[in-house]
Design a protein around this motif. Sequence first.
Motif, PDB file in Angstrom:
ATOM      1  N   LEU A  28       0.652  -1.369   0.028  1.00 32.09           N
ATOM      2  CA  LEU A  28      -0.416   0.152  -0.119  1.00 32.09           C
ATOM      3  C   LEU A  28       0.927   1.169   0.095  1.00 32.09           C
ATOM      4  CD1 LEU A  28      -3.053   1.173   0.371  1.00 32.09           C
ATOM      5  CD2 LEU A  28      -2.677   0.870   2.450  1.00 32.09           C
ATOM      6  N   ASP A  29       1.664   0.840   0.984  1.00 31.87           N
ATOM      7  CA  ASP A  29       2.989   2.229   0.530  1.00 31.87           C
ATOM      8  C   ASP A  29       3.823   2.418  -0.424  1.00 31.87           C
ATOM      9  OD1 ASP A  29       4.361   2.050   4.013  1.00 31.87           O
ATOM     10  OD2 ASP A  29       1.782   2.276   3.294  1.00 31.87           O
ATOM     11  N   HIS A  30       4.411   1.384  -0.840  1.00 34.83           N
ATOM     12  CA  HIS A  30       4.493   1.071  -2.276  1.00 34.83           C
ATOM     13  C   HIS A  30       3.444   2.129  -3.345  1.00 34.83           C
ATOM     14  CE1 HIS A  30       4.728  -0.801  -6.464  1.00 34.83           C
ATOM     15  NE2 HIS A  30       6.622  -0.499  -6.205  1.00 34.83           N
ATOM     16  N   ASP A  31       2.482   1.401  -3.170  1.00 33.81           N
ATOM     17  CA  ASP A  31       1.941   2.107  -4.870  1.00 33.81           C
ATOM     18  C   ASP A  31       1.304   3.388  -3.968  1.00 33.81           C
ATOM     19  OD1 ASP A  31      -0.590  -0.984  -4.248  1.00 33.81           O
ATOM     20  OD2 ASP A  31       1.467  -0.348  -5.679  1.00 33.81           O
ATOM     21  N   SER A  32       1.231   3.740  -2.704  1.00 35.95           N
ATOM     22  CA  SER A  32       0.850   5.094  -2.468  1.00 35.95           C
ATOM     23  C   SER A  32       2.464   6.324  -3.549  1.00 35.95           C
ATOM     24  CB  SER A  32       0.940   5.742  -0.931  1.00 35.95           C
ATOM     25  OG  SER A  32      -0.618   4.482  -0.526  1.00 35.95           O
ATOM     26  N   ILE A  34       3.847   5.476  -5.676  1.00 33.34           N
ATOM     27  CA  ILE A  34       4.020   5.402  -7.528  1.00 33.34           C
ATOM     28  C   ILE A  34       2.947   6.213  -7.712  1.00 33.34           C
ATOM     29  CG2 ILE A  34       2.496   4.206  -9.289  1.00 33.34           C
ATOM     30  CD1 ILE A  34       3.467   1.648  -7.986  1.00 33.34           C
ATOM     31  N   SER A  35       1.332   6.707  -7.113  1.00 32.47           N
ATOM     32  CA  SER A  35       0.691   8.095  -6.874  1.00 32.47           C
ATOM     33  C   SER A  35       1.703   9.464  -7.768  1.00 32.47           C
ATOM     34  CB  SER A  35      -0.622   7.791  -6.251  1.00 32.47           C
ATOM     35  OG  SER A  35      -1.498   8.990  -6.130  1.00 32.47           O
ATOM     36  N   PHE A  36       2.173   9.239  -6.375  1.00 28.94           N
ATOM     37  CA  PHE A  36       2.841  10.589  -5.958  1.00 28.94           C
ATOM     38  C   PHE A  36       3.645  10.614  -6.780  1.00 28.94           C
ATOM     39  CE2 PHE A  36       5.096  13.623  -3.519  1.00 28.94           C
ATOM     40  CZ  PHE A  36       6.242  13.584  -3.801  1.00 28.94           C
ATOM     41  N   TYR A  37       4.538   9.793  -7.431  1.00 33.25           N
ATOM     42  CA  TYR A  37       5.386   9.412  -8.943  1.00 33.25           C
ATOM     43  C   TYR A  37       5.041  10.112 -10.168  1.00 33.25           C
ATOM     44  CZ  TYR A  37       9.281   8.749 -11.465  1.00 33.25           C
ATOM     45  OH  TYR A  37      10.142   9.350 -12.243  1.00 33.25           O
ATOM     46  N   GLN A  38       3.448   9.711  -9.870  1.00 29.99           N
ATOM     47  CA  GLN A  38       2.814   9.895 -10.596  1.00 29.99           C
ATOM     48  C   GLN A  38       2.434  11.580 -11.323  1.00 29.99           C
ATOM     49  OE1 GLN A  38      -0.071   7.022 -10.568  1.00 29.99           O
ATOM     50  NE2 GLN A  38       0.157   5.918 -12.881  1.00 29.99           N
ATOM     51  N   HIS A  39       1.702  12.593 -10.039  1.00 34.49           N
ATOM     52  CA  HIS A  39       1.724  13.757  -9.854  1.00 34.49           C
ATOM     53  C   HIS A  39       2.895  14.709  -9.929  1.00 34.49           C
ATOM     54  CE1 HIS A  39      -2.590  11.691  -8.750  1.00 34.49           C
ATOM     55  NE2 HIS A  39      -2.324  12.592  -9.000  1.00 34.49           N
ATOM     56  N   ILE A  40       3.901  13.865 -10.391  1.00 39.18           N
ATOM     57  CA  ILE A  40       4.649  15.619 -10.195  1.00 39.18           C
ATOM     58  C   ILE A  40       5.898  15.110 -11.539  1.00 39.18           C
ATOM     59  CG2 ILE A  40       5.033  15.037  -7.527  1.00 39.18           C
ATOM     60  CD1 ILE A  40       7.580  13.386  -7.832  1.00 39.18           C
ATOM     61  N   SER A  41       7.008  16.260 -11.480  1.00 41.53           N
ATOM     62  CA  SER A  41       7.974  16.153 -13.122  1.00 41.53           C
ATOM     63  C   SER A  41       9.036  16.565 -12.474  1.00 41.53           C
ATOM     64  CB  SER A  41       7.468  17.437 -13.850  1.00 41.53           C
ATOM     65  OG  SER A  41       6.582  16.516 -14.254  1.00 41.53           O
ATOM     66  N   PRO A  90      -3.310  13.344  -2.950  1.00 38.78           N
ATOM     67  CA  PRO A  90      -4.396  12.695  -1.822  1.00 38.78           C
ATOM     68  C   PRO A  90      -4.021  11.189  -0.423  1.00 38.78           C
ATOM     69  CG  PRO A  90      -6.175  12.588  -3.313  1.00 38.78           C
ATOM     70  CD  PRO A  90      -5.031  13.158  -4.391  1.00 38.78           C
ATOM     71  N   PHE A  91      -3.633  10.590  -1.844  1.00 36.46           N
ATOM     72  CA  PHE A  91      -2.750   8.808  -1.482  1.00 36.46           C
ATOM     73  C   PHE A  91      -1.564   9.143  -0.469  1.00 36.46           C
ATOM     74  CE2 PHE A  91      -6.065   6.635  -3.665  1.00 36.46           C
ATOM     75  CZ  PHE A  91      -6.549   7.298  -4.996  1.00 36.46           C
ATOM     76  N   LEU A  92      -1.019  10.063  -0.552  1.00 37.04           N
ATOM     77  CA  LEU A  92      -0.344  10.094   0.854  1.00 37.04           C
ATOM     78  C   LEU A  92      -0.699  10.316   1.877  1.00 37.04           C
ATOM     79  CD1 LEU A  92       1.693  12.936  -0.151  1.00 37.04           C
ATOM     80  CD2 LEU A  92       2.598  10.421  -0.377  1.00 37.04           C
ATOM     81  N   ALA A  93      -1.972   9.528   2.058  1.00 35.78           N
ATOM     82  CA  ALA A  93      -2.720   9.539   3.344  1.00 35.78           C
ATOM     83  C   ALA A  93      -2.419   8.260   3.654  1.00 35.78           C
ATOM     84  CB  ALA A  93      -4.534   9.583   3.518  1.00 35.78           C
ATOM     85  N   ASN A  94      -2.727   7.418   2.465  1.00 29.47           N
ATOM     86  CA  ASN A  94      -2.078   5.863   2.664  1.00 29.47           C
ATOM     87  C   ASN A  94      -0.776   5.421   3.969  1.00 29.47           C
ATOM     88  OD1 ASN A  94      -5.255   5.138   1.572  1.00 29.47           O
ATOM     89  ND2 ASN A  94      -3.528   4.711  -0.284  1.00 29.47           N
TER      90      ASN A  94
END
Length: 820
Positions: A28-32, A34-41, A90-94
């Motif tokens: 769950l931490d790993h996927d969160s 990845i979501s963080f990574y997807q939103h940044i440059s 928002p998935f950083l909440a995980n």
Amino acid sequence: MLTLSLSIFFLVLLSSLHQNAVLSCNKLDHDSLISFYQHISFPPLTPLNWSSSTGCCQWEGIACTSDDDRHRRVTHLWLPERGLSGTITPFLANLSFLSHLNLSNNHFSGPFPPVTEQQTLENQNFRTISNELNSVLNYIDHHMTRPKLVLLSSLHQYAVLSCDKLDHDSLVSFYQQISFPAAAPLNWSSDTDCCQWEGIACTSDDGHRRRVTHLWLPERGLYGTITPFLANLSFISHLNLSNNHFLGPFPLTVFHSLHHLQALDLSSNQFNGSIDAVYLRGALNLVTFNVSNNSFTGPIPSSICRGSPVLEILDFSMNTFSGQIVHGLGECSNLKVFRAGLNSLSGCLPPDLFFLRTLMEVSLSSNHFSGPIASNIVLLSNLKILELHVNELSGELPRDIGLLSNLEQLQLHTNSLNGTLPQSLMNCSNLKTLLLRNNHFGGEISVLDFSKLQRIQAVDLGNNSFVGKIPGSLCSCKALTAVRLAYNNLVGEIPPCMASLTSLTHLSLSNNYLYNVVGALKILRHCENLAVLFLSRCFNDERVPDDNDLLHQTGFQNLQILTIGGCKLHGEIPSWIAKLKKLKVLNLSYNKISGPIPTWLGDMPSLFVLNLTQNFLSGNLPREIGHLRALIADNSSSDLSSLALPFLFNTLQYNRLFNLPRGLKLGNKNLSGNIPEELGRLKLLQLLDLNNNKFNGNIPDKLSHLVNLERLDLSSNNLSGEIPKSLSGLHFLSSFSVANNDLEGEIPRGGQFETFSATSFAGNPKLCGYLVKRSCSVSTQIDMKPYQEEEEEDQGISWYGLPFGLGYFVGLVAESGNFL
């Protein structure tokens, strides 16, 4: 830069290929992440090092818990200053084990993601982080104007924040309203907790709420005003902002909540406004209150003692407080130091002050206090320093002043005190400094037994009306460094026992009725540390101590000032003076000294003030005078700051002889010949006075090399030719006279010559120009009657409009004579 689509594809691929069986971090931490990574440059040259070949706990900026059955949880997401941009998922909440989140100094934008009810239930820590972050971001958006302050939002988890949030925000508000030198920025960094910031100290670790106790930033070159939010630092005990450049009123409301405040130092700033003691009633534990050297106005807040009864130090000095000091100080039962000097206070001395037995220092100098010194002042048995000088006090000293047995400094000079000095004063056996000059004291001085004052270092009884002989008991005071008895009515000779005062550096006996100058110098030559010797107008119509008296004697090797003016001494300038290698000021004016000016004067290595005015000297002015080294280049610091009695010259105090105006004053009646052009070498010369002689020839053009010259007087001589036009380049020249000579041609124009009046050139019928209203091209009838300049009173030497030769001015009161 990598495109967003490529980033997504890459991370999805990583996710699909990762085998859960060997996953080093929680999925769950790993996927969160990845979501963080997807939103940044990120910058192409510094890509984020999150690789499929390593577990997420090994990725850049990630830290995890210790190994726990292959399910390590992410605790740190730490990516400050990485040039990242984008929004926050928002998935950083995980990341439910996250304890440290630092994304400072990047380019993230948009709102911080809200937290859902489910996320709130599942991750209480993240809810706290999110709420805290939104609060900080909102504060930054509305209040912060300096980009550097964004560093303060480094997003440390609130649960482990070291300093209290309210304290933190109050310091941020303080920071916002100040400026500091670019070369010495205030080291308040986002990388450290506020309890570790420069000038900040906190309480010991108490869970997660350390409170600020010290704000200590003296001498930091800070500018600005003080935020009222300092009132939120409710645990602060020490506040020191002294020696900065703060201005405006100090927000007194801050004291309402500062119940722990013990020491306040706002000295040496530019604060203004009045101080209402009502606002200080909350400072119940205040011990030290120092607002000196500012611009505060209004009355002294005497009632401060009601709200702060444990005060020990009160310092209001060097402001513009005015009015009387009303009743109230007596309630400071622990008060040890009270200073309010250099203000505009008036009325009588505060009577309740003299009942505070704890007082060790009272300093109320340079005000307008009047009336007598109350007799109950002797109750201050612990008093060590009493400074009441430069006021309007009158009456006699309390007869029992000797009860102040701990007194070390008594400064009452420049008042209107009168009467005789109490015999009990000699019981103050701890006295080191006794300054009573410029009063109306009188009586027989020799009855005072100074032998009891074995610690005394400075005695100044000058400019009073004492009579009798110099007390021999002074010779018992072996610690004496300075004695001033000038401007009294003393008679007799200098006691031979004064030869034993080997620590004596300053002796002023001018304006008395002494005799035997030869004997005086033979005695005083044994005072091996003597640096300043004022003997003007002491002796009358005696012979100059000649070489037979002193040439083969040792002594005066540390002498820097020697003045024996106005004594009508006769004889020639003795060559024993040439042995005084440290001599810087020599005043032999207003005597009957005859003969030539000796050439060896030009070889004196330290001499920079020479005053031979009004004697019977004759012959040429030696060219060797142009060799005076101390007038060509600075060769010593001439520091006299250690002397107990400073120089007061032209109402300015000098602790360093080096700062005195440098000059040659040779106004006589019989000096003749040409003015030596070698004088032009004396580039440090500030005054050159050759008036009332018989000099002839031209004015040397090389006088224009005297670039520091402020006054030039060549009047009443036989000078001829033109005024050198080069003199207009002397930019500091403020006084100039060539009146009553035989000069011709056009008066120079430009520079300081535009400021001189016609009287500077009167008595020269051949001069022409706009100042004398005489055309240089048309011959006109000339009044040949010489201009008669008003004669200087036979009292001494006017130097910059005030007596030259004073060297030591008597306090702040002008003296009738001009010699030392």
